[in-house]
Design an enzyme around this catalytic site. Sequence first.
Site, PDB file in Angstrom:
ATOM      1  N   GLY A 108       0.763  -1.242   0.000  1.00 55.96           N
ATOM      2  CA  GLY A 108       0.000   0.000   0.000  1.00 55.96           C
ATOM      3  C   GLY A 108       0.787   1.281   0.000  1.00 55.96           C
ATOM      4  O   GLY A 108       0.215   2.360  -0.244  1.00 55.96           O
ATOM      5  N   GLU A 124       4.171  -6.346   2.179  1.00 52.88           N
ATOM      6  CA  GLU A 124       4.072  -6.713   0.762  1.00 52.88           C
ATOM      7  C   GLU A 124       3.945  -5.522  -0.164  1.00 52.88           C
ATOM      8  O   GLU A 124       2.932  -5.383  -0.850  1.00 52.88           O
ATOM      9  CB  GLU A 124       2.789  -7.515   0.507  1.00 52.88           C
ATOM     10  CG  GLU A 124       2.603  -8.741   1.265  1.00 52.88           C
ATOM     11  CD  GLU A 124       1.260  -9.377   0.979  1.00 52.88           C
ATOM     12  OE1 GLU A 124       1.238 -10.594   1.004  1.00 52.88           O
ATOM     13  OE2 GLU A 124       0.252  -8.679   0.756  1.00 52.88           O
ATOM     14  N   PRO A 125       4.918  -4.665  -0.222  1.00 50.37           N
ATOM     15  CA  PRO A 125       4.801  -3.526  -1.125  1.00 50.37           C
ATOM     16  C   PRO A 125       5.007  -3.943  -2.589  1.00 50.37           C
ATOM     17  O   PRO A 125       5.809  -4.833  -2.869  1.00 50.37           O
ATOM     18  CB  PRO A 125       5.948  -2.619  -0.669  1.00 50.37           C
ATOM     19  CG  PRO A 125       6.958  -3.559  -0.107  1.00 50.37           C
ATOM     20  CD  PRO A 125       6.185  -4.692   0.504  1.00 50.37           C
ATOM     21  N   GLY A 126       4.276  -3.324  -3.474  1.00 52.48           N
ATOM     22  CA  GLY A 126       4.475  -3.551  -4.907  1.00 52.48           C
ATOM     23  C   GLY A 126       4.882  -2.243  -5.558  1.00 52.48           C
ATOM     24  O   GLY A 126       6.014  -2.029  -5.983  1.00 52.48           O
ATOM     25  N   CYS A 161      -8.935   4.326 -30.004  1.00 51.56           N
ATOM     26  CA  CYS A 161     -10.142   4.966 -30.523  1.00 51.56           C
ATOM     27  C   CYS A 161     -11.156   5.216 -29.425  1.00 51.56           C
ATOM     28  O   CYS A 161     -12.198   4.561 -29.370  1.00 51.56           O
ATOM     29  CB  CYS A 161     -10.734   4.097 -31.609  1.00 51.56           C
ATOM     30  SG  CYS A 161      -9.845   4.335 -33.125  1.00 51.56           S
TER      31      CYS A 161
HETATM   32  N1  LLP Z   1      -0.904  -7.200  -1.167  1.00 53.93           N
HETATM   33  C1  LLP Z   1      -2.165  -7.377  -1.584  1.00 53.93           C
HETATM   34  C2  LLP Z   1      -2.959  -8.442  -1.008  1.00 53.93           C
HETATM   35  C3  LLP Z   1      -2.690  -6.541  -2.582  1.00 53.93           C
HETATM   36  O1  LLP Z   1      -3.936  -6.721  -2.978  1.00 53.93           O
HETATM   37  C4  LLP Z   1      -1.892  -5.520  -3.131  1.00 53.93           C
HETATM   38  C5  LLP Z   1      -2.411  -4.648  -4.182  1.00 53.93           C
HETATM   39  C6  LLP Z   1      -0.574  -5.381  -2.687  1.00 53.93           C
HETATM   40  C7  LLP Z   1      -0.118  -6.231  -1.684  1.00 53.93           C
HETATM   41  C8  LLP Z   1       0.376  -4.349  -3.237  1.00 53.93           C
HETATM   42  O2  LLP Z   1      -0.082  -3.071  -3.057  1.00 53.93           O
HETATM   43  P1  LLP Z   1       0.862  -1.827  -3.406  1.00 53.93           P
HETATM   44  O3  LLP Z   1       2.032  -1.864  -2.481  1.00 53.93           O
HETATM   45  O4  LLP Z   1       1.293  -1.974  -4.822  1.00 53.93           O
HETATM   46  O5  LLP Z   1      -0.014  -0.662  -3.191  1.00 53.93           O
HETATM   47  N2  LLP Z   1      -4.210  -1.349 -10.123  1.00 53.93           N
HETATM   48  C9  LLP Z   1      -4.213  -0.383  -9.036  1.00 53.93           C
HETATM   49  C10 LLP Z   1      -3.621  -0.939  -7.783  1.00 53.93           C
HETATM   50  C11 LLP Z   1      -4.288  -2.196  -7.297  1.00 53.93           C
HETATM   51  C12 LLP Z   1      -3.637  -2.764  -6.077  1.00 53.93           C
HETATM   52  C13 LLP Z   1      -4.159  -4.122  -5.794  1.00 53.93           C
HETATM   53  N3  LLP Z   1      -3.576  -4.783  -4.677  1.00 53.93           N
HETATM   54  C14 LLP Z   1      -3.497   0.874  -9.492  1.00 53.93           C
HETATM   55  O6  LLP Z   1      -3.006   0.896 -10.619  1.00 53.93           O
HETATM   56  O7  LLP Z   1      -3.425   1.840  -8.773  1.00 53.93           O
END
Ligand code: LLP
Length: 456
Positions: free
Chosen positions: A248, A290-292, A361
């Site tokens: 998050g 769990e950062p992405g 488009c």
């Molecule tokens: N863990 C779980 C269970 C999740 O569902 C997510 C993201 C993460 C970790 C990683 O979250 P982060 O650190 O990346 O915020 N498509 C959307 C974001 C969807 C996120 C879904 N879950 C966007 O482009 O903003």
Amino acid sequence: MMFGRSYLSENSRHHLAMAGCDLASIAKKHGTPLYVMNEDLIRHNARNLVSGASSRYAGCDVAYAGKAFLCGWMCEIAAQEGMRLDIVSGGELHTALRAGFPPEHIIFHGNNKSMQEILYGVECGVGRFAIDNYLEIQMLSDAARRAGREVDVLIRVAPGVEAHTHRYIETGMLDSKFGFALENGEASRAFRCAREQGYLRVRGFHCHIGSQILETTGLEIATRRMVGFSASLVAEGYRTEELDLGGGLGVRYTQADDPPSIDEYLDSVIGAFLRECHRQRIAPPRLLLEPGRAVVAEAGVTLYTIGAIKDIPGVRKYVSVDGGMADNPRPALYGAVYEAVLANRPGDAATETVAVAGKSCESGDIVIQETQLPPVEPGDILCVLTTGAYGYSMASNYNRLPRPAVVALSDGRSRVVVRRETYEDVVSKDVLGKKTAKRLLAAAREHDGSTRWQSS
Ligand code: LLP
């Protein structure tokens, strides 16, 4: 430092540079649209997270959330940097296994895993399943029994915390498709149900309240609730071994965004966790983050070539690029705002306000509604910043556009890590017999003969 980004600079050719590479030359060499990933910055972020987490609490691991950006190369980096991997589908699992990512370091999430996905995960030995619903408890227990092996699980809890982010990426509330709510007792019921099943070892709990979080209060509240929930189970003779607090952490899309730094984020979440464990008098369980987005977003830029320019006097100037919502659906989907720079002359004064339009488009395919650029010409290279997360991973073939390549930059060198799709890739899954193709061509020619588009 350019445009408030320490990882961007202007080189001696007056081009934009990143990780020691000239981005205008990269565009020329690999074509556009092009995803460019700064490997040095990804590794830097990963190291800050991994070492920052374990130095604050030795029992804390970091998993990379693959949904933000996944390919074999990214799996290798995550493994090399000592990260675990969060996946949400059989396809992500397959990507990781094919790259040699250790299955025991994988956490399998998802609110509707299929039996096929569950079996795949059980058979390859993924480290943890984050269970999201009652059906999954049943299916996973059956799959584990069939495979004759016990499976380690976490129960996904919705802690009832607002993340203060976009509605589509907020997940921790009672009214959410994800997990078992704390506030109505569902989380305890699911926990007991999972514990009663054979073949499931409940290791602990998981939560994820949302994404692109720019202030840490919500994360701290969720952390305290998860610790409180764990403490409440001590009376039942259960000791929570692990808490996974999700991802998050937000990033800077524009200079107006002011996300917490990795250190501030870790201080806040791990601090809240340790304090609450102490207050509740429980031994701190192992912790997983769990950062992405925070790992990859700012490390990615997208290079486009500018094409048609439409100036509507007194209204707006549209500058079109050779990609758009197919390679980055975020502006259309979430109203996401980006900043852009000319890669071939970043030093020119940005004197014009324009809209950057995509080539799909749809009127809604606008990459940036309003941005300042120098007067541009067809052929200029536009670099859109902070596209490393949820761009490539959410890309589509809309309008049958081939997906761009991904090029990784490190220390002055570039390397293709995902090749560009060809037109043949685009049609490769169409099922069309050879005879059919010939018949259609003949029919089309015949039809052509009777239309007014006839050439002679
Ligand atoms: N863990 C779980 C269970 C999740 O569902 C997510 C993201 C993460 C970790 C990683 O979250 P982060 O650190 O990346 O915020 N498509 C959307 C974001 C969807 C996120 C879904 N879950 C966007 O482009 O903003």
